[in-house]
Design a protein around this motif. Structure first.
Motif, PDB file in Angstrom:
ATOM      1  N   UNK A   1       0.827  -1.203   0.000  1.00 20.37           N
ATOM      2  CA  UNK A   1       0.000   0.000   0.000  1.00 20.37           C
ATOM      3  C   UNK A   1       0.864   1.257   0.000  1.00 20.37           C
ATOM      4  N   UNK A   2       0.270   2.352  -0.469  1.00 22.62           N
ATOM      5  CA  UNK A   2       0.923   3.653  -0.453  1.00 22.62           C
ATOM      6  C   UNK A   2       0.015   4.643   0.268  1.00 22.62           C
ATOM      7  N   UNK A   3       0.579   5.375   1.219  1.00 21.71           N
ATOM      8  CA  UNK A   3      -0.139   6.435   1.928  1.00 21.71           C
ATOM      9  C   UNK A   3       0.324   7.786   1.387  1.00 21.71           C
ATOM     10  N   UNK A   4      -0.610   8.616   0.972  1.00 20.25           N
ATOM     11  CA  UNK A   4      -0.321   9.954   0.465  1.00 20.25           C
ATOM     12  C   UNK A   4      -0.673  10.960   1.557  1.00 20.25           C
ATOM     13  N   UNK A   5       0.311  11.691   2.029  1.00 24.91           N
ATOM     14  CA  UNK A   5       0.172  12.602   3.156  1.00 24.91           C
ATOM     15  C   UNK A   5       0.172  14.040   2.643  1.00 24.91           C
ATOM     16  N   UNK A   6      -1.025  14.608   2.462  1.00 24.74           N
ATOM     17  CA  UNK A   6      -1.172  16.002   2.057  1.00 24.74           C
ATOM     18  C   UNK A   6      -1.300  16.830   3.329  1.00 24.74           C
ATOM     19  N   UNK A   7      -0.260  17.575   3.649  1.00 20.50           N
ATOM     20  CA  UNK A   7      -0.121  18.169   4.979  1.00 20.50           C
ATOM     21  C   UNK A   7      -0.190  19.694   4.991  1.00 20.50           C
ATOM     22  N   UNK A   8      -1.074  20.284   5.784  1.00 21.24           N
ATOM     23  CA  UNK A   8      -1.009  21.730   6.025  1.00 21.24           C
ATOM     24  C   UNK A   8      -0.032  22.037   7.161  1.00 21.24           C
ATOM     25  N   UNK A   9       0.204  23.322   7.384  1.00 23.18           N
ATOM     26  CA  UNK A   9       0.870  23.762   8.599  1.00 23.18           C
ATOM     27  C   UNK A   9       2.316  23.365   8.765  1.00 23.18           C
ATOM     28  N   UNK A  10       3.081  23.284   7.690  1.00 24.38           N
ATOM     29  CA  UNK A  10       4.513  22.993   7.862  1.00 24.38           C
ATOM     30  C   UNK A  10       5.271  24.206   8.360  1.00 24.38           C
ATOM     31  N   UNK A  11       4.831  25.396   7.949  1.00 21.90           N
ATOM     32  CA  UNK A  11       5.584  26.619   8.230  1.00 21.90           C
ATOM     33  C   UNK A  11       5.369  27.112   9.661  1.00 21.90           C
ATOM     34  N   UNK A  12       5.812  26.298  10.625  1.00 25.79           N
ATOM     35  CA  UNK A  12       5.765  26.695  12.012  1.00 25.79           C
ATOM     36  C   UNK A  12       4.537  26.249  12.772  1.00 25.79           C
ATOM     37  N   UNK A  13       3.679  25.427  12.164  1.00 23.47           N
ATOM     38  CA  UNK A  13       2.439  25.011  12.811  1.00 23.47           C
ATOM     39  C   UNK A  13       2.449  23.533  13.200  1.00 23.47           C
ATOM     40  N   UNK A  14       3.531  22.843  12.905  1.00 23.20           N
ATOM     41  CA  UNK A  14       3.677  21.420  13.252  1.00 23.20           C
ATOM     42  C   UNK A  14       2.556  20.569  12.679  1.00 23.20           C
ATOM     43  N   UNK A  15       2.237  20.823  11.415  1.00 19.63           N
ATOM     44  CA  UNK A  15       1.190  20.029  10.771  1.00 19.63           C
ATOM     45  C   UNK A  15       1.497  18.546  10.743  1.00 19.63           C
ATOM     46  N   UNK A  16       2.770  18.195  10.570  1.00 16.16           N
ATOM     47  CA  UNK A  16       3.131  16.776  10.565  1.00 16.16           C
ATOM     48  C   UNK A  16       2.819  16.138  11.910  1.00 16.16           C
ATOM     49  N   UNK A  17       3.139  16.846  12.984  1.00 23.08           N
ATOM     50  CA  UNK A  17       2.828  16.326  14.311  1.00 23.08           C
ATOM     51  C   UNK A  17       1.340  16.108  14.495  1.00 23.08           C
ATOM     52  N   UNK A  18       0.529  17.048  14.012  1.00 17.70           N
ATOM     53  CA  UNK A  18      -0.921  16.903  14.123  1.00 17.70           C
ATOM     54  C   UNK A  18      -1.416  15.709  13.304  1.00 17.70           C
ATOM     55  N   UNK A  19      -0.875  15.526  12.092  1.00 18.40           N
ATOM     56  CA  UNK A  19      -1.311  14.399  11.270  1.00 18.40           C
ATOM     57  C   UNK A  19      -0.890  13.068  11.886  1.00 18.40           C
ATOM     58  N   UNK A  20       0.273  13.045  12.521  1.00 23.25           N
ATOM     59  CA  UNK A  20       0.696  11.816  13.204  1.00 23.25           C
ATOM     60  C   UNK A  20      -0.258  11.513  14.352  1.00 23.25           C
ATOM     61  N   UNK A  21      -0.638  12.543  15.109  1.00 20.04           N
ATOM     62  CA  UNK A  21      -1.601  12.341  16.200  1.00 20.04           C
ATOM     63  C   UNK A  21      -2.931  11.804  15.678  1.00 20.04           C
ATOM     64  N   UNK A  22      -3.303  12.211  14.472  1.00 18.95           N
ATOM     65  CA  UNK A  22      -4.578  11.758  13.903  1.00 18.95           C
ATOM     66  C   UNK A  22      -4.440  10.442  13.135  1.00 18.95           C
ATOM     67  N   UNK A  23      -3.228   9.848  13.138  1.00 23.35           N
ATOM     68  CA  UNK A  23      -3.097   8.485  12.644  1.00 23.35           C
ATOM     69  C   UNK A  23      -2.572   8.283  11.251  1.00 23.35           C
ATOM     70  N   UNK A  24      -1.904   9.282  10.657  1.00 22.38           N
ATOM     71  CA  UNK A  24      -1.455   9.124   9.276  1.00 22.38           C
ATOM     72  C   UNK A  24      -0.478   7.961   9.115  1.00 22.38           C
ATOM     73  N   UNK A  25       0.315   7.667  10.145  1.00 19.73           N
ATOM     74  CA  UNK A  25       1.325   6.605  10.009  1.00 19.73           C
ATOM     75  C   UNK A  25       0.719   5.206  10.068  1.00 19.73           C
TER      76      UNK A  25
END
Length: 397
Positions: free
Chosen positions: A127-151
């Motif tokens: 499978x392939x997961x496509x991670x379209x992420x907001x908030x990289x510019x100082x908003x820790x969008x990746x952290x929020x997406x990880x909390x919501x289960x993207x991994x």
């Protein structure tokens, strides 16, 4: 047909999407128009799509035709609080907002990778997961997406992760570059308020002036870099804001400044904030002043897994030719929240030159004059898809 040739067929659509996104830049974690356009571009693909609960993210899961591992591909979507001055005919329509870091290309490129991989779904062993992420510019969008289960969006934890960032300068158009180990710096935010007692500028002895002490802190923080940390494990301190006073003959009650602190090793990242706070408190005490000072870690260093780096470099050389890949000599002092993913998943982050002019003199990312050559979108999309296909094949053995 090869991925590169198929990507070339998609190029006009990807360029149109990128330019549409460029006209409507959005900042932070909530990007409703950007999300809407990205979803429209993914419409009709055989993807399991979900959107974020607390941010305008999109997660797409492509189920391969055979069982296997899971690979994540990421593209960030947010813009910057910059007023555009490029003169492009598709310039931002919003004052104070601009895609000055190329995230519009990242979004369009990831859409391209999704289309290429969906066309090969039956042959994918995993499978392939496509991670379209907001908030990289100082908003820790990746952290929020990880909390919501993207991994774990595919139902099991991601086995490998890859991300690509375009560059408006430094690298020639079409040139890929990365390095093993630390690629980008860790970052943290220092906030200082020096509190004294205001008074008349003619009688500073009757007041408690916060400005000289705050100025002393600014210079002492620079001295701290060379006196408390190994020169071969660098630290960068930049004071970006400093505010005090209302008029030349009035001593204010307080002086406020903020700084960004950058470092490259976990050991230094763990020490630098505490040491900066100690320096500021000591100077305040020496001047008989009060102080409010905090340090907040932001992003950890972006560290490429050595094996993943070798895999990426070999793939680029095989697909595009050895001359299209250069190993970076030194890390970059910028920071990146894809580091959150690479802390948890073996993977790699890399750069793609998208400079339309001379990279030695072109305005760089974050400049209001930063321009990106969107003809690189095809190769960027093809590489992301190629990495997913080859890594899934390796995971399948």
């Amino acid at each position: 047909m090869t991925l590169r040739s198929d990507a070339a067929v998609l190029l006009d659509d990807l360029v149109a999407l990128r330019r549409d996104l460029h006209r409507i830049p959005e900042i932070g974690l909530h990007l409703p128009r950007t999300q809407e356009r990205a979803l429209a571009a993914l419409d009709g693909l055989d993807l399991e799509l979900s959107v974020g609960k607390n941010l305008s993210s999109i997660t797409g899961v492509l189920r391969g035709g055979r069982p296997g591992g899971t690979v994540l591909l990421r593209g960030d979507m947010d813009a910057l609080p910059v007023t555009e001055a490029t003169g492009e005919e598709f310039s931002s329509t919003l004052d104070g907002a601009m895609h000055a870091c190329g995230h519009d290309l990242h979004t369009a490129g990831l859409v391209g990778a999704a289309r290429l991989l969906c066309a090969r779904k039956a042959d994918l062993p995993g499978d392939v997961v496509f991670m379209f992420q907001p908030g990289e510019e100082g908003w820790d969008g990746a952290g929020h997406m990880i909390e919501e289960g993207v991994l774990t969006a595919s139902g099991k934890h991601v086995d490998a992760a890859y991300g690509l960032h375009v560059s408006a300068a430094s690298y020639a158009k079409g040139q890929f570059t990365a390095r093993p180990g630390t690629l980008m710096a860790a970052s943290g935010a220092l906030a200082v308020r020096v509190r004294g007692e205001g008074g008349h500028g003619s009688s500073p002895h009757d007041a408690r002036d916060p400005i000289p002490a705050a100025c002393e802190m600014v210079t002492a923080l620079q001295t701290m870099v060379t006196r408390a940390f190994d020169v071969f494990d660098p630290v960068v301190v930049t004071v970006g804001t400093f505010h005090a006073g209302t008029r030349r003959n009035i001593i204010p009650d307080d002086a406020v400044f903020e700084a960004t602190l950058r470092s490259f090793s976990p050991e230094t990242a763990a020490r630098v904030g505490d040491r900066a706070v100690q320096v500021c408190r000591g100077i305040a005490a020496a001047h008989g002043l009060d102080i409010d000072v905090t340090f907040e870690p932001e992003y950890p260093a972006t560290v490429n897994d050595a094996g993943a780096y070798d895999f990426v470099a070999a793939t680029i050389r095989d697909v595009f030719g050895a001359e299209r890949f250069t190993e970076m000599a030194e890390p970059i002092t910028g920071s990146e929240d894809f580091s959150r993913v690479l802390e948890r998943v073996p993977g790699a982050y890399l750069f793609l030159g998208a400079c339309p002019t001379d990279p030695a003199t072109a305005p760089d990312n974050h400049s209001p004059r930063a321009r990106f050559d969107d003809s690189v979108l095809g190769d960027g999309a093809a590489l992301l898809a190629e990495l997913a296909i080859r890594r899934l094949a390796l995971l399948a053995g």
